[in-house]
Design an enzyme around this catalytic site. Sequence first.
Site, PDB file in Angstrom:
ATOM      1  N   ASP A  86      18.839 -16.132 113.251  1.00  0.00           N
ATOM      2  CA  ASP A  86      20.151 -16.754 113.407  1.00  0.00           C
ATOM      3  C   ASP A  86      19.926 -18.268 113.376  1.00  0.00           C
ATOM      4  O   ASP A  86      19.532 -18.868 114.383  1.00  0.00           O
ATOM      5  CB  ASP A  86      20.776 -16.304 114.730  1.00  0.00           C
ATOM      6  CG  ASP A  86      22.084 -17.032 115.034  1.00  0.00           C
ATOM      7  OD1 ASP A  86      22.383 -18.042 114.369  1.00  0.00           O
ATOM      8  OD2 ASP A  86      22.798 -16.598 115.962  1.00  0.00           O
TER       9      ASP A  86
ATOM     10  N   LYS B  90      27.795 -24.035 111.285  1.00  0.00           N
ATOM     11  CA  LYS B  90      27.649 -25.447 111.682  1.00  0.00           C
ATOM     12  C   LYS B  90      27.373 -26.387 110.499  1.00  0.00           C
ATOM     13  O   LYS B  90      28.271 -26.675 109.729  1.00  0.00           O
ATOM     14  CB  LYS B  90      26.542 -25.605 112.729  1.00  0.00           C
ATOM     15  CG  LYS B  90      26.517 -24.515 113.797  1.00  0.00           C
ATOM     16  CD  LYS B  90      27.299 -24.863 115.013  1.00  0.00           C
ATOM     17  CE  LYS B  90      27.090 -23.838 116.106  1.00  0.00           C
ATOM     18  NZ  LYS B  90      28.095 -23.875 117.123  1.00  0.00           N
TER      19      LYS B  90
ATOM     20  N   TYR C  88      22.784 -16.145 121.814  1.00  0.00           N
ATOM     21  CA  TYR C  88      24.203 -15.963 121.502  1.00  0.00           C
ATOM     22  C   TYR C  88      24.332 -15.960 119.990  1.00  0.00           C
ATOM     23  O   TYR C  88      23.862 -16.884 119.323  1.00  0.00           O
ATOM     24  CB  TYR C  88      25.011 -17.117 122.114  1.00  0.00           C
ATOM     25  CG  TYR C  88      26.496 -17.082 121.837  1.00  0.00           C
ATOM     26  CD1 TYR C  88      27.321 -16.194 122.502  1.00  0.00           C
ATOM     27  CD2 TYR C  88      27.071 -17.962 120.918  1.00  0.00           C
ATOM     28  CE1 TYR C  88      28.705 -16.178 122.257  1.00  0.00           C
ATOM     29  CE2 TYR C  88      28.437 -17.950 120.674  1.00  0.00           C
ATOM     30  CZ  TYR C  88      29.241 -17.054 121.339  1.00  0.00           C
ATOM     31  OH  TYR C  88      30.597 -17.042 121.101  1.00  0.00           O
TER      32      TYR C  88
HETATM   33  N1  HOZ Z   1      27.204 -22.563 121.935  1.00  0.00           N
HETATM   34  C1  HOZ Z   1      28.433 -22.352 121.238  1.00  0.00           C
HETATM   35  C2  HOZ Z   1      28.239 -22.373 119.782  1.00  0.00           C
HETATM   36  N2  HOZ Z   1      27.081 -21.772 119.314  1.00  0.00           N
HETATM   37  C3  HOZ Z   1      29.455 -23.311 121.737  1.00  0.00           C
HETATM   38  C4  HOZ Z   1      30.710 -23.373 120.950  1.00  0.00           C
HETATM   39  C5  HOZ Z   1      31.815 -22.553 121.512  1.00  0.00           C
HETATM   40  O1  HOZ Z   1      31.578 -21.457 122.039  1.00  0.00           O
HETATM   41  O2  HOZ Z   1      32.943 -23.022 121.422  1.00  0.00           O
END
Ligand code: HOZ
Length: 428
Positions: free
Chosen positions: A239, A267, A144
């Site tokens: 990423d 992050k 993702y």
């Molecule tokens: N895994 C997602 C962030 N890389 C979770 C956060 C989200 O989608 O709110």
Amino acid sequence: MLYKRSSELFAAASAVLPGGVNSPVRAFKSVGGTPIFVKEAKGAYLYDEDGNRLLDYINSWGPMLLGHAHAPVVEAVIEKARLGTSFGMPTALETEIAALAISMVPGIEKIRFVNSGTEACMSAIRLARGFTNRDKIIKFSGCYHGHSDSFLIQAGSGAITFGSPNSPGVTQGTAKDTLLARYNDLDNVRSLFEANKNEIAAIIVEPVAGNMGCVPPQHGFLEGLRALCTANGALLIFDEVMTGFRLAKGGAQELFNITADIVTFGKVIGGGLPVGAFAARNEIMNYLAPLGPVYQAGTLSGNPLAMAAGLAMLKEINTNAGLFERLEQKTAYLEAGIRKELDAAGIVYTINRVGSMISVHFDGSPVVDFDTAKNGDNDSFKKFFHGLLREGVYIAPSAYETWFITDALTYEDLDFTIAAVGKVAQEL
Ligand code: HOZ
């Protein structure tokens, strides 16, 4: 634990926000029940609107490496806010955080700050396409890279949690330029290069996948991607939105000793404020406007509050002796404890972990890619999630997410968590 106030707040939110949330995975849809509304957080703990205290293993999906409301970060934001919150003009602070990030991360000479990991990845592939003059990219099923159109094809995280790994709204025209490969399968990537000669601009990869649970790269996978990109004139994009400044000061590049061509961040780099960034060597970054032809912009990019938080965070990480060793030790301790409890209860499971990223999969086979990640038993996960919640431990409300360990956790907290896992395991 009671969630009366959270339920009321969720009902009110649902009237004015789609699904009651601003990011789908928060909605608890795949585990059932009512999302918990947070009032405040400090260190390793969340305090919700009903007065419950929860040990937090999400940590805002990664940023809170040093714990919530970390004093140097909070103070830096407050101090900056007094001087104005946004100018849309350059500030000295942007140069300071850029120089520090560049000094910490291998192989990068310039960095562009944006507002989220989504923006960072979206901009990185535009830059790669502009630089190589090619259209296609390779992404891996289950990875993702945010919610921009090119990436919502067999996407992990919330997209798979809610059953739309291929989102409606992404046009055929966009989708045809995203080639899909299996994570940890170099032959698959090789065959895509053979079938699309001189057409592939870049491979984008989570060097440790974190959006189908935690899936580590197998030995030789990242090295193989590096070699295939070099041989085929394509760029390798790491990423590092999750892994950057988390797995090591220099992220996965440092941990695995591999240099990518473009690296994206989010992050941790924002210390909990909305920051993303992408970075590369000069040759590539100079292709970006205003130096080069690839356009990318943003009114709030390099926002002073966000930069102040990010700079305070990076300074802490840069000078915090033993931080990554401690994170490794704490997470290894947690992993060993969870294994012991699940084994004792006769549960079939797989645990994947790299440094302070860890996930529990309710399936006995190795979880190495999207297909194997999907084999996990979601009913067991739901019981596990709600059981831990009842015991005061908050993990991500989806089987496809990674736990992020914070240095604010004490061994007492970890023992509490392991004991909670032990209790819950008896009920699975
Ligand atoms: N895994 C997602 C962030 N890389 C979770 C956060 C989200 O989608 O709110």
